[in-house]
Write an enzyme that holds these catalytic residues in place. Structure first.
Site, PDB file in Angstrom:
ATOM      1  N   CYS A 285       0.823  -1.210   0.000  1.00  0.00           N
ATOM      2  CA  CYS A 285       0.000   0.000   0.000  1.00  0.00           C
ATOM      3  C   CYS A 285       0.857   1.259   0.000  1.00  0.00           C
ATOM      4  CB  CYS A 285      -0.985   0.003   1.148  1.00  0.00           C
ATOM      5  SG  CYS A 285      -0.245  -0.347   2.725  1.00  0.00           S
TER       6      CYS A 285
ATOM      7  N   HIS B  91      18.865  -0.447  -2.936  1.00  0.00           N
ATOM      8  CA  HIS B  91      17.520   0.057  -2.671  1.00  0.00           C
ATOM      9  C   HIS B  91      16.603  -1.080  -2.213  1.00  0.00           C
ATOM     10  CE1 HIS B  91      13.876   2.411  -3.101  1.00  0.00           C
ATOM     11  NE2 HIS B  91      13.353   1.398  -3.790  1.00  0.00           N
TER      12      HIS B  91
END
Lengths: 279, 461
Positions: free
Chosen positions: B72, B121
């Site tokens: 989300c 990342h």
């Protein structure tokens, strides 16, 4: 000259020191580590102390409880026996650190005490002596461990009530488990203490001809100590004392035990280690 | 002049080598820091949609391998393609098509990272360093989901498969080796943590909810998820209590029954809208007597407070109001922040390990080419030899074959070892490759760089 007994005794001090330092180190470890070294230290120290006491008993051909040195070592040995039994089951590193600190302190103190084998006092030559001493020292061990765990309880309770969280907050076990463990240890310690006092009284009857002497401060104080621990069970059962109050009460009981030891050092009677008992 | 030429050549070689290894790997995405929720929700790609997206991506010639991470708070697409610029273009176009709004330009919301930076990342994401709540654990599960989805869609090859598998390991490692995920950082978890400090395991403990607040309900659910069993609900209006209790499968009570409820429970969560105190000192004192002093943990999350603060002075009663819980949460967050440095160190370590793996893999086609070169010469020469000496018995031939095989292997042994060693350093590896290529006149096959079928690649890593 180092005798075998002395060598083994010093080895026990060393190993207990190792156990203390290892457990102290694990407090700073990220994971609650139970290191092999810590367990080896405490167990190894117990074995060496057992051997040391056995060698002393052989040299004496009697129960080793003649001098203050022997009393301290015997006290550490019984407590360590209890500790070793609890250590692996509970895995409470905070308890290990506090107990090992006290035990190592007592052993280091004993290093400075005279260790010569003084001739056995006539009053101590009895089959009752080992019974009385064993029961009492087993009781002291349980009460000492109850005290150590009680301290942890009081520390954690203080943090949860005041909402002040120290370094130890996440290291201490839950209050509920601490309190239950204190209670279990007292349920062992108190009956042993009672039996020890009865055995001592029967023993006194044998050597002195009377069961009890109220003019003897050691005996009187032992009774006070017994009353304090009896009071714990009374308050627990009938006044509903739980938690902080109940645990504080056991700390008072332990202080009485320390005072009792102090009296042993000062008075003139067969419980004394400083003066020779005459007659 | 010649030296300058040499240096330029060398740089080109090094660049070419890096291009092969890491730079073809790319991530394009957006998260809660770069894009508002209206954009994020439109790009949420999960379930069947994710499988379709993955299949669609790898069907393009510009993309060899692909994985999609969608939560989300973020949507990120990890790809590996023959040309990084083309792959990036493809992914951006793909995302733009997903949003299905012609006047919404996605470009300003996107970030992109290439090569080892993209790896780093992903490792930061899986560690929870990039999460809204620092160090939260859900992200690890979401990365695992992304891996499984890509496996199902057959969109993973050797490289991306390795990256994602290692990311899962990094996620586990930082959570066991650091305290980044330790200590509650929400009110409901703080309540669980405190309850554990008082009671130990919560199994069999019962919870009483007073009033109907959202935080109260959430806290009760969290406690139940951690073992608390019986749930009692008390409310001013009994009907509302029944309604709430039905949701929890608990028992409903009206306020008159509060003393009875308190006598039966271990943990109380109070969140009424009452303007006055609901639990006063006297009530709790009497209840404690009825409870035979069993510990009572009171959580007061109402403002104004529902429980008389003096209750905390009673033995075996532990009262926490919303400020106390907030303090715990802030303290724990600060402790997690202290762990960031240790997590970053682990990530740097793991990124370096992956980089090394990549370089080592880069040597595989080179080593293969070298061995093929040796075999080729050997086969050719043997054929000529056997043609000229037709009288040789099969046994003689076999012995000559074995002997020549040994010669070739011995000859190539040292160069192969040297290549493997050199692969540990990117620049040195590149020079070795170039030198061997020149000296042996080798040509690396296009196909050994990429484009190996995904299924085969997965098996190999």
């Amino acid at each position: 000259m180092l005798t075998w007994s002395e060598l083994v005794y010093r080895g026990a001090i060393l190993l207990l020191g190792v156990a203390f330092l290892t457990n102290f180190g694990t407090l700073f470890a990220r994971r609650s580590a139970h290191t092999l070294l810590g367990t080896l230290g405490s167990h190894g120290s117990w074995v060496l102390l057992t051997v040391s006491l056995a060698l002393r008993a052989l040299a004496r051909r009697h129960f080793p409880i003649q001098s203050e040195f022997e009393a301290v070592v015997l006290f550490v040995w019984t407590s360590l026996t209890g500790f070793v039994l609890l250590e692996r089951r509970l895995k409470w590193s905070a308890m290990n650190v506090v107990f090992l600190f006290l035990a190592e302190g007592a052993l280091l103190y004993s290093l400075g005490l005279p260790r010569d084998l003084t001739p056995l006092l006539p009053a101590l030559r009895s089959r009752w002596l080992p019974v009385h001493v064993t029961l009492n020292f087993a009781a002291y061990a349980a009460l000492t461990l109850a005290f150590v765990i009680g301290l942890l309880y009081l520390g954690q309770e203080w943090q949860l009530k005041r909402k002040r969280y120290t370094f130890f907050y996440n290291l201490l076990p839950p209050l509920d488990q601490l309190e239950r463990m204190v209670h279990i240890l007292l349920r062992w310690g108190f009956p042993l203490l009672t039996l020890g006092l009865i055995a001592g009284s029967l023993y006194a009857r044998m050597v002195w001809g009377f069961f009890w002497d109220w003019r003897n401060p050691k005996l009187t104080w032992s009774f006070v100590m017994w009353l304090i621990y009896a009071g714990y069970f009374g308050l627990h059962e009938f006044a509903g004392w739980r938690g902080r109050r109940a645990v504080l009460w056991t700390v008072v009981g332990f202080l009485a035990l320390v005072v009792n030891y102090g009296i042993s050092l000062m008075v003139k009677n067969p419980h004394s280690f400083l003066q020779q008992f005459i007659g | 002049m010649g030296q300058a030429y040499g240096r330029i050549r060398l740089q080109e070689v090094v660049r070419g080598f890096r291009r092969d290894a890491a730079v073809r790997f790319l991530v394009v995405g957006l998260n809660h820091k770069t894009a508002p929720v209206e954009v994020r929700e439109r790009l949420s790609v999960s379930g069947e949609r994710r499988l379709e997206a993955l299949r669609e991506l790898v069907s393009r010639p510009t993309v060899d391998e692909a994985a999609v991470l969608s939560t989300c708070n973020r949507t990120e697409i990890y790809v590996l393609g023959p040309e990084v610029a083309a792959a990036e273009h493809e992914v951006v176009a793909f995302l733009q098509a997903q949003i299905a709004l012609p006047d919404c330009r996605l470009e300003p919301y996107l970030y992109r990272k290439v090569g080892l930076e993209a790896v780093q990342h992903l490792f930061r994401v899986v560690s929870g360093l990039d999460s809204m709540i620092l160090g939260e654990a859900q992200i690890l599960g979401q990365v695992k989901e992304a891996l499984h989805a890509a496996l199902n869609a057959n969109s993973l090859g050797v490289h991306l498969g390795k990256v994602f598998r290692q990311a899962v390991e990094v996620g586990k490692r930082v959570r066991t080796e650091t305290e980044i995920g330790q200590n509650a950082v929400s009110v409901s978890y703080a309540a669980v943590e405190l309850a554990r400090h008082i009671f130990g395991e919560l199994t069999g403990k019962s919870v009483l909810i007073i009033g109907a607040g959202e935080t109260g309900e959430l806290t009760a659910r969290t406690l139940a998820a951690h073992g608390a069993t019986a749930i009692l609900v008390a409310n001013r209006t009994y009907e509302r209590a029944v309604e709430l209790a039905a949701r929890f499968g608990g028992e409903a009570f009206s306020f008159d029954a509060l003393p009875e409820c308190l006598a039966r429970t271990d943990i109380v969560i109070s969140s009424t809208g009452a303007p006055h105190v609901v639990l006063d000192l006297e009530m709790v004192r009497q209840v404690m007597r009825r409870r035979r002093q069993r510990p009572l943990f009171l959580i007061d999350i109402a403002v104004p407070r529902d429980i008389d603060p003096r209750v905390n002075d009673l033995d075996n009663v532990y009262l926490y109001d919303i400020d106390d819980l907030q303090t715990v949460v802030e303290r724990n967050l600060a402790r997690r922040e202290q762990e960031i440095e240790r997590v970053e160190r682990i990530i740097a370590e793991e990124t370096a390990a992956l980089s090394q793996w990549w370089s080592a893999r880069q040597m595989v086609p080179m080593i293969k080419a070298l061995k093929a070169y040796g075999d080729e010469i050997r086969e050719r020469e043997l054929e000529r030899l056997f043609n000229r000496l037709p009288h040789l018995s099969p046994r003689d031939r076999e012995m000559i074959r074995a002997s020549t095989r040994a010669i070739v292997n011995r000859l190539l042994h040292q160069p192969v070892v040297g290549l493997k060693e050199a692969s540990e350093e990117e620049a040195r590896g590149a020079v070795y490759v170039e030198v061997l290529r020149k000296l042996f006149g080798l040509k690396l096959e296009e196909g050994s760089h990429h484009g190996s079928s995904p299924a085969e690649g997965v098996r190999r890593c």
